[in-house]
Write an enzyme that holds these catalytic residues in place. Structure first.
Site, PDB file in Angstrom:
ATOM      1  N   HIS A 281       0.831  -1.220   0.000  1.00  0.00           N
ATOM      2  CA  HIS A 281       0.000   0.000   0.000  1.00  0.00           C
ATOM      3  C   HIS A 281       0.861   1.265   0.000  1.00  0.00           C
ATOM      4  CE1 HIS A 281       0.442   0.179   4.448  1.00  0.00           C
ATOM      5  NE2 HIS A 281       0.353   1.479   4.217  1.00  0.00           N
TER       6      HIS A 281
ATOM      7  N   ASP B  27      -0.441  -7.576   1.695  1.00  0.00           N
ATOM      8  CA  ASP B  27       0.109  -6.221   1.630  1.00  0.00           C
ATOM      9  C   ASP B  27       1.633  -6.232   1.717  1.00  0.00           C
ATOM     10  OD1 ASP B  27      -0.252  -3.131   3.593  1.00  0.00           O
ATOM     11  OD2 ASP B  27       0.323  -3.494   1.504  1.00  0.00           O
TER      12      ASP B  27
ATOM     13  N   SER C  52       4.500   2.062   7.930  1.00  0.00           N
ATOM     14  CA  SER C  52       4.131   0.910   7.081  1.00  0.00           C
ATOM     15  C   SER C  52       5.359   0.348   6.385  1.00  0.00           C
ATOM     16  CB  SER C  52       3.129   1.345   6.019  1.00  0.00           C
ATOM     17  OG  SER C  52       1.963   1.845   6.631  1.00  0.00           O
TER      18      SER C  52
END
Ligand SMILES: CC(C)CC(=O)Nc1cccc(-c2cccc(CN)c2)c1
Length: 232
Positions: free
Chosen positions: A41, A89, A183
Protein backbone atom coordinates in the site's frame (compact mmCIF):
# COMPACT_ATOMS: atom_id res chain seq x y z
CA UNK A 1 5.74 5.60 15.87
CA UNK A 2 3.50 7.16 18.55
CA UNK A 3 5.03 7.47 22.03
CA UNK A 4 8.07 5.33 21.28
CA UNK A 5 11.69 6.32 21.87
CA UNK A 6 14.68 7.14 19.72
CA UNK A 7 16.33 3.90 18.59
CA UNK A 8 19.97 3.33 19.54
CA UNK A 9 21.75 4.60 16.40
CA UNK A 10 22.47 1.87 13.84
CA UNK A 11 21.38 -0.98 16.13
CA UNK A 12 18.68 -1.84 13.59
CA UNK A 13 20.98 -1.97 10.54
CA UNK A 14 18.30 -3.74 8.47
CA UNK A 15 15.97 -0.69 8.50
CA UNK A 16 15.24 1.03 5.19
CA UNK A 17 13.54 4.34 4.43
CA UNK A 18 11.55 4.26 1.16
CA UNK A 19 11.73 7.75 -0.30
CA UNK A 20 10.25 9.81 -3.13
CA UNK A 21 11.98 13.10 -4.05
CA UNK A 22 13.99 12.94 -0.82
CA UNK A 23 10.90 12.48 1.36
CA UNK A 24 10.42 9.44 3.64
CA UNK A 25 7.22 7.64 2.62
CA UNK A 26 7.41 4.18 4.21
CA UNK A 27 9.65 1.79 6.08
CA UNK A 28 11.16 -1.44 4.81
CA UNK A 29 13.95 -3.81 5.66
CA UNK A 30 16.83 -5.62 4.00
CA UNK A 31 16.04 -9.34 3.51
CA UNK A 32 18.95 -10.03 1.09
CA UNK A 33 21.88 -8.01 -0.32
CA UNK A 34 19.82 -6.71 -3.23
CA UNK A 35 16.29 -6.96 -1.80
CA UNK A 36 14.11 -4.90 0.54
CA UNK A 37 10.69 -6.01 1.85
CA UNK A 38 7.98 -3.42 2.50
CA UNK A 39 4.19 -2.94 2.18
CA UNK A 40 2.33 -2.82 -1.15
CA UNK A 41 0.00 0.00 0.00
CA UNK A 42 3.06 2.28 0.16
CA UNK A 43 2.83 2.59 -3.62
CA UNK A 44 -0.71 4.03 -3.35
CA UNK A 45 0.37 7.65 -3.75
CA UNK A 46 3.44 7.23 -5.95
CA UNK A 47 1.62 7.19 -9.35
CA UNK A 48 4.05 4.70 -10.83
CA UNK A 49 7.32 6.35 -9.71
CA UNK A 50 9.98 4.06 -8.25
CA UNK A 51 11.15 4.59 -4.67
CA UNK A 52 14.70 5.30 -3.66
CA UNK A 53 15.91 3.26 -0.68
CA UNK A 54 17.99 4.79 2.12
CA UNK A 55 20.11 2.25 4.03
CA UNK A 56 22.51 2.66 6.94
CA UNK A 57 20.62 5.65 8.36
CA UNK A 58 19.64 6.79 11.83
CA UNK A 59 19.00 10.46 11.02
CA UNK A 60 17.17 11.16 7.75
CA UNK A 61 19.07 14.43 7.23
CA UNK A 62 22.48 14.32 8.92
CA UNK A 63 25.55 12.82 7.20
CA UNK A 64 26.39 9.38 8.65
CA UNK A 65 29.31 7.09 7.80
CA UNK A 66 27.43 4.23 6.10
CA UNK A 67 24.29 6.04 4.98
CA UNK A 68 23.59 5.50 1.28
CA UNK A 69 20.65 6.04 -1.07
CA UNK A 70 20.06 3.15 -3.50
CA UNK A 71 18.16 3.25 -6.75
CA UNK A 72 15.51 0.61 -7.25
CA UNK A 73 15.69 -1.63 -10.35
CA UNK A 74 12.18 -3.07 -9.96
CA UNK A 75 9.26 -3.19 -7.52
CA UNK A 76 7.11 -6.32 -7.09
CA UNK A 77 3.83 -5.77 -5.19
CA UNK A 78 2.22 -9.08 -4.18
CA UNK A 79 -0.30 -10.00 -6.92
CA UNK A 80 -3.06 -10.36 -4.31
CA UNK A 81 -2.58 -6.88 -2.82
CA UNK A 82 -5.14 -4.15 -3.43
CA UNK A 83 -6.04 -0.72 -2.03
CA UNK A 84 -9.39 -1.83 -0.59
CA UNK A 85 -8.11 -4.17 2.13
CA UNK A 86 -4.92 -5.22 3.86
CA UNK A 87 -4.67 -8.58 2.08
CA UNK A 88 -1.23 -9.70 0.79
CA UNK A 89 0.11 -6.22 1.63
CA UNK A 90 3.74 -6.93 0.67
CA UNK A 91 6.15 -5.17 -1.70
CA UNK A 92 9.55 -6.51 -2.79
CA UNK A 93 12.07 -3.97 -4.05
CA UNK A 94 15.08 -5.07 -6.08
CA UNK A 95 17.95 -2.60 -5.60
CA UNK A 96 19.89 -1.43 -8.65
CA UNK A 97 22.96 -3.14 -7.15
CA UNK A 98 23.85 -5.26 -4.10
CA UNK A 99 23.90 -3.21 -0.92
CA UNK A 100 27.30 -2.76 0.64
CA UNK A 101 26.95 -4.64 3.96
CA UNK A 102 28.71 -3.24 7.03
CA UNK A 103 28.09 -2.47 10.73
CA UNK A 104 25.19 -0.16 9.81
CA UNK A 105 23.75 -2.17 6.89
CA UNK A 106 22.78 -5.77 7.55
CA UNK A 107 20.21 -8.34 6.41
CA UNK A 108 17.44 -9.34 8.87
CA UNK A 109 16.27 -12.98 8.69
CA UNK A 110 12.54 -13.50 8.39
CA UNK A 111 10.40 -16.27 9.89
CA UNK A 112 9.86 -19.23 7.54
CA UNK A 113 7.91 -21.49 9.90
CA UNK A 114 4.21 -20.76 9.51
CA UNK A 115 3.23 -20.79 13.20
CA UNK A 116 1.58 -17.94 15.15
CA UNK A 117 3.71 -15.91 17.57
CA UNK A 118 2.23 -16.56 21.04
CA UNK A 119 0.00 -13.80 22.46
CA UNK A 120 1.75 -11.52 24.99
CA UNK A 121 5.11 -12.08 23.25
CA UNK A 122 6.94 -8.73 23.32
CA UNK A 123 8.09 -7.72 19.84
CA UNK A 124 9.67 -4.52 18.57
CA UNK A 125 8.81 -2.24 15.68
CA UNK A 126 10.74 0.78 14.39
CA UNK A 127 10.24 3.54 11.85
CA UNK A 128 10.39 7.17 10.80
CA UNK A 129 6.59 7.44 10.79
CA UNK A 130 4.64 10.22 12.48
CA UNK A 131 5.20 10.60 16.24
CA UNK A 132 2.02 12.50 17.23
CA UNK A 133 -1.53 13.18 16.06
CA UNK A 134 -0.49 16.41 14.35
CA UNK A 135 1.61 14.32 11.97
CA UNK A 136 5.03 15.47 13.21
CA UNK A 137 7.73 13.50 11.42
CA UNK A 138 10.92 12.49 13.31
CA UNK A 139 14.37 12.98 11.90
CA UNK A 140 15.76 10.01 13.86
CA UNK A 141 14.59 6.41 13.83
CA UNK A 142 12.03 5.66 16.55
CA UNK A 143 11.34 2.27 18.16
CA UNK A 144 8.65 0.69 20.27
CA UNK A 145 8.10 -2.62 22.08
CA UNK A 146 4.57 -4.00 21.82
CA UNK A 147 2.88 -7.23 22.98
CA UNK A 148 1.30 -9.54 20.41
CA UNK A 149 -2.47 -9.97 20.91
CA UNK A 150 -4.34 -13.08 19.81
CA UNK A 151 -6.16 -13.17 16.48
CA UNK A 152 -9.42 -13.88 18.38
CA UNK A 153 -9.08 -10.70 20.46
CA UNK A 154 -8.01 -8.72 17.38
CA UNK A 155 -11.02 -10.07 15.44
CA UNK A 156 -13.52 -9.13 18.14
CA UNK A 157 -16.46 -7.17 16.70
CA UNK A 158 -15.37 -4.11 18.74
CA UNK A 159 -11.84 -4.38 17.26
CA UNK A 160 -11.15 -5.46 13.65
CA UNK A 161 -14.39 -7.47 13.51
CA UNK A 162 -13.30 -10.65 11.77
CA UNK A 163 -11.06 -9.05 9.11
CA UNK A 164 -7.79 -10.46 10.50
CA UNK A 165 -6.86 -13.49 8.39
CA UNK A 166 -4.40 -16.27 9.33
CA UNK A 167 -1.84 -14.31 7.25
CA UNK A 168 -2.04 -11.35 9.64
CA UNK A 169 -1.11 -10.71 13.27
CA UNK A 170 -1.81 -7.90 15.72
CA UNK A 171 -0.16 -5.97 18.54
CA UNK A 172 -1.73 -3.85 21.24
CA UNK A 173 -2.25 -0.23 20.14
CA UNK A 174 -3.23 1.44 23.41
CA UNK A 175 -1.45 4.82 23.31
CA UNK A 176 1.82 3.46 21.90
CA UNK A 177 1.45 2.42 18.28
CA UNK A 178 2.66 2.41 14.68
CA UNK A 179 1.42 5.25 12.50
CA UNK A 180 1.61 6.86 9.05
CA UNK A 181 5.04 6.26 7.51
CA UNK A 182 5.81 3.19 9.64
CA UNK A 183 4.13 0.91 7.08
CA UNK A 184 6.51 -1.62 5.56
CA UNK A 185 8.74 -1.86 8.60
CA UNK A 186 9.38 -5.21 10.32
CA UNK A 187 7.81 -6.52 13.53
CA UNK A 188 10.82 -8.24 15.13
CA UNK A 189 10.25 -10.95 17.74
CA UNK A 190 13.29 -12.73 19.14
CA UNK A 191 15.57 -11.21 16.49
CA UNK A 192 13.51 -12.52 13.58
CA UNK A 193 11.11 -10.55 11.35
CA UNK A 194 7.66 -12.06 11.93
CA UNK A 195 5.51 -9.35 10.32
CA UNK A 196 5.39 -6.25 8.11
CA UNK A 197 3.54 -3.13 9.32
CA UNK A 198 0.32 -2.49 7.38
CA UNK A 199 -1.83 0.65 7.65
CA UNK A 200 -4.92 -1.35 8.80
CA UNK A 201 -7.60 1.17 9.80
CA UNK A 202 -5.23 4.17 9.34
CA UNK A 203 -5.85 5.30 12.91
CA UNK A 204 -3.05 5.32 15.46
CA UNK A 205 -2.91 4.84 19.22
CA UNK A 206 -6.53 3.73 19.57
CA UNK A 207 -6.78 0.53 21.62
CA UNK A 208 -9.93 -0.42 19.71
CA UNK A 209 -7.90 -0.66 16.50
CA UNK A 210 -4.88 -2.87 17.23
CA UNK A 211 -1.90 -2.56 14.88
CA UNK A 212 -2.00 -5.11 12.06
CA UNK A 213 0.98 -6.79 10.41
CA UNK A 214 1.23 -9.06 7.39
CA UNK A 215 2.78 -12.30 8.68
CA UNK A 216 5.85 -13.14 6.57
CA UNK A 217 6.10 -16.95 6.92
CA UNK A 218 3.04 -17.67 4.70
CA UNK A 219 4.75 -15.70 1.89
CA UNK A 220 8.23 -17.25 2.10
CA UNK A 221 7.71 -19.19 -1.15
CA UNK A 222 6.50 -16.08 -3.00
CA UNK A 223 9.49 -14.05 -1.69
CA UNK A 224 11.98 -16.78 -2.71
CA UNK A 225 10.32 -17.13 -6.10
CA UNK A 226 10.51 -13.43 -6.95
CA UNK A 227 14.13 -13.14 -5.79
CA UNK A 228 15.15 -16.25 -7.75
CA UNK A 229 13.34 -15.21 -10.95
CA UNK A 230 14.55 -11.61 -10.95
CA UNK A 231 18.16 -12.43 -10.00
CA UNK A 232 18.32 -14.70 -13.03
C1 LIG B 1 0.93 5.91 0.99
C2 LIG B 1 0.78 5.57 2.45
C3 LIG B 1 1.81 6.30 3.29
C4 LIG B 1 -0.65 5.97 2.93
C5 LIG B 1 -0.84 5.57 4.37
O1 LIG B 1 -0.38 4.53 4.77
N1 LIG B 1 -1.54 6.43 5.18
C6 LIG B 1 -1.74 6.27 6.55
C7 LIG B 1 -2.49 7.26 7.18
C8 LIG B 1 -2.75 7.19 8.53
C9 LIG B 1 -2.26 6.13 9.30
C10 LIG B 1 -1.49 5.11 8.68
C11 LIG B 1 -0.98 3.96 9.47
C12 LIG B 1 0.22 3.34 9.08
C13 LIG B 1 0.70 2.26 9.84
C14 LIG B 1 -0.02 1.77 10.95
C15 LIG B 1 -1.23 2.39 11.30
C16 LIG B 1 -2.06 1.88 12.43
N2 LIG B 1 -1.38 1.63 13.64
C17 LIG B 1 -1.70 3.48 10.57
C18 LIG B 1 -1.24 5.20 7.30
Amino acid sequence: ILRGSEARPHLKPYMASLQLDGQHVCGGFLIAEQWVLSAAHCTEETDGKLFQVLLGAHSLTEPEPHKRLYQVRAQFPHPGSNIHNNKDDLLLLQLEEKAELNADVRVLPFQREDRDVAPDTMCEVAGWGTIDHSGTRPDKLQQLERPVISRDVCNHRTRHDGTITKNMMCTDSRRRDTCKGDSGGPLVCGGVAEGVVTASSRVCGNYKKPAIYTRIAPYAAWIDGVMASADG
